[in-house]
Design an enzyme around this catalytic site. Structure first.
Site, PDB file in Angstrom:
ATOM      1  N   ASP A  59      30.638  52.389  38.998  1.00  0.00           N
ATOM      2  CA  ASP A  59      30.607  51.406  40.123  1.00  0.00           C
ATOM      3  C   ASP A  59      30.687  50.039  39.289  1.00  0.00           C
ATOM      4  OD1 ASP A  59      29.702  49.452  41.882  1.00  0.00           O
ATOM      5  OD2 ASP A  59      28.217  50.680  42.596  1.00  0.00           O
ATOM      6  N   GLN A  96      29.496  44.850  40.207  1.00  0.00           N
ATOM      7  CA  GLN A  96      28.804  43.678  39.716  1.00  0.00           C
ATOM      8  C   GLN A  96      29.197  43.542  38.182  1.00  0.00           C
ATOM      9  OE1 GLN A  96      26.998  41.758  41.305  1.00  0.00           O
ATOM     10  NE2 GLN A  96      26.530  42.972  43.184  1.00  0.00           N
ATOM     11  N   LYS A 102      33.672  40.255  45.867  1.00  0.00           N
ATOM     12  CA  LYS A 102      32.820  39.488  44.567  1.00  0.00           C
ATOM     13  C   LYS A 102      33.302  39.085  43.119  1.00  0.00           C
ATOM     14  CE  LYS A 102      29.261  43.384  45.555  1.00  0.00           C
ATOM     15  NZ  LYS A 102      28.185  42.805  46.564  1.00  0.00           N
ATOM     16  N   CYS A 122      19.488  46.524  48.908  1.00  0.00           N
ATOM     17  CA  CYS A 122      20.181  47.835  48.909  1.00  0.00           C
ATOM     18  C   CYS A 122      19.897  48.776  47.823  1.00  0.00           C
ATOM     19  CB  CYS A 122      21.639  47.893  49.113  1.00  0.00           C
ATOM     20  SG  CYS A 122      22.341  46.705  50.546  1.00  0.00           S
TER      21      CYS A 122
END
Ligand code: 7TS
Length: 433
Positions: free
Chosen positions: A227, A230, A253, A391
């Site tokens: 993932d 970020q 993002k 989250c």
């Protein structure tokens, strides 16, 4: 499916072999003042103060070039793609597919067809859970994640486990918010069918050692989904060097539009996966008796996609590449050191997430002030942060807190922004005294 290829040494295609894979080089020196000029929203006053935007982990602001690209695309080049024979449709298709090649270069992928366009990280992970997962995961099998995952990298696997009878395993972290690699390794068993792990934690900023994680997982024949939501705004990513099997991220993002994201998957895996959604464009032929499916990546892009979103994402990636990911990482590291030093000097502040290797995320608790109250006071000062569980409720439990305040940096933030944050924290402490 035969996964023995996972045991092979990573194959890094030399750039000269594949000229389309050459990365774009930085073309401007890093100058934060000039960079700020590129973001019109940063000139805005909020509650009578110049905006201090420190909520980049939730979503990043857009440079003028992305805004202009969207506007120009809709003004001059817009039509549906892949299906038209007219000039505009060809032009739009070219823009869409050239953005795919652009993202291939950005991620260091071997082929453009390994790049799938989806709505965002959430959809990318759900796609893998529902296609790869439904095919390869059965009762008694295990999916391995970590304590620091965003709900997007927990819930899709729980749903898969509920549907198949598989079991979710969670690798623990230490008090600094670093993955315990030894514990992670112990959880890799013949039952493990997939590892799904954040490259960077949205709450802690921890950068996970993905290359090492992939090595360990592949030794057990287990593919790895990363993932990258970020990570991509802050670090240069090379999926072939990491040798991960899937990599997911969101455009919004990454200074691009909302509603567009990417799933990278190794060609061999994608080709063996059934489709995700059925509809237009993902088919080769349809009769009422039987449908045959299109090749990859089209098989996974049913219906009219977010065409302008893809084009806008391509522009955002060009913009970042012109500045250079290495320069961005270096600048943000320096700013993080400054911010950590500044905020942790405030006696009432407890930082959560103190990994050695981290990106510009500061999660913290201020003694006696609920993070939501702190967020409200900061907002009155024109400072945007996020307060809540981000989250990542299981991670909040791990640290024994219901919520944190979180300031998250981007390359347009400055020491002045950090000073404004520190002053507003002091003001909040005074207010609640
Ligand atoms: N994974 C991570 C690590 C994330 O930080 C996020 C969003 C997602 C997945 C989901 O991305 P989406 O674009 O599909 O929603 N994180 C956050 C956050 O930290 N604050 O708001 C959204």
């Amino acid at each position: 499916m035969d996964l023995t290829y996972l045991q092979r040494k990573p194959h890094r295609m030399s750039l000269s072999q594949n000229t389309t894979a050459e990365r774009r080089s930085p073309s401007r020196p890093f100058d934060v003042k000039r960079i700020r000029e590129d973001f019109p929203i940063l000139k805005q006053q909020v509650r009578g103060k110049l905006l201090v935007y420190l909520d980049n982990a939730a979503s990043a602001q857009k440079p003028q070039v992305v805004i202009d690209t969207l506007s120009r695309f809709y003004s001059t080049s817009y039509a549906n793609i892949h299906r038209g024979i007219h000039w505009l449709s060809e032009r739009a298709t070219e823009a869409y597919e050239s953005a795919r090649a652009n993202i291939q270069r950005f991620l260091g992928a071997a082929e453009a067809s390994e790049i799938l366009f989806v709505r965002g990280t959430t959809e990318a992970i759900n796609l893998v859970a529902q296609t790869y997962g439904r095919t390869h995961v059965h009762a008694g099998d295990e999916i391995l994640i970590s304590t620091m995952e965003h709900h997007s990298n927990i819930v899709p696997w729980q749903m898969l486990c509920e549907a198949t009878g598989a079991v979710l395993r969670v690798a623990p972290i230490n008090d600094d918010g670093e993955l315990l690699l030894d514990e992670f390794e112990k959880l890799l068993t013949p039952r493990t069918k997939l590892v799904a792990i954040a490259h960077v934690s949205n709450v802690l900023g921890t950068i996970n050692p993905i290359r090492r994680i992939v090595e360990l997982a592949h030794r057990h024949n287990v593919p790895v989904l990363v993932d990258g939501a970020q990570a991509v705004p802050h670090l240069a990513v090379d999926v072939q060097a990491m040798d991960c099997d899937f990599y997911a991220f969101s455009g919004h993002k990454l200074f691009g539009p909302t509603g567009i994201g990417v799933l990278y998957g190794k060609a061999a895996l994608l080709e063996a996966m059934p489709p995700y959604q059925g509809g237009g464009h993902m088919i080769q032929s349809v009769t009422f008796e039987k449908t045959t499916y299109n090749k990859v990546p089209d098989r996974f892009e049913a219906g009219t996609p977010n065409i302008a979103g893809v084009v806008g994402l391509g522009a955002a990636i060009d913009y970042m590449s012109d500045i250079g990911l290495e320069a961005i990482t270096a600048y943000e590291r320096e700013l993080l050191t400054y911010a950590t030093d500044r905020v942790s000097k405030i006696a009432e502040v407890r930082l959560i997430g103190t990994a050695k290797d981290k990106t510009g995320v500061l999660s913290f608790i201020v003694d006696g002030i609920h993070p939501h109250d702190l967020g409200t006071i900061l907002d009155n000062e024109g400072i945007a942060i996020r307060a809540g569980h981000h989250c990542a409720q299981p991670l909040m439990s791990r640290f024994g807190v219901p919520a944190t305040a979180r300031a998250s940096l981007a390359f347009y933030n400055t020491q002045e922004d950090i000073e404004a944050l520190a002053a507003a924290i002091h003001k909040s402490i005074e207010f609640f005294r």
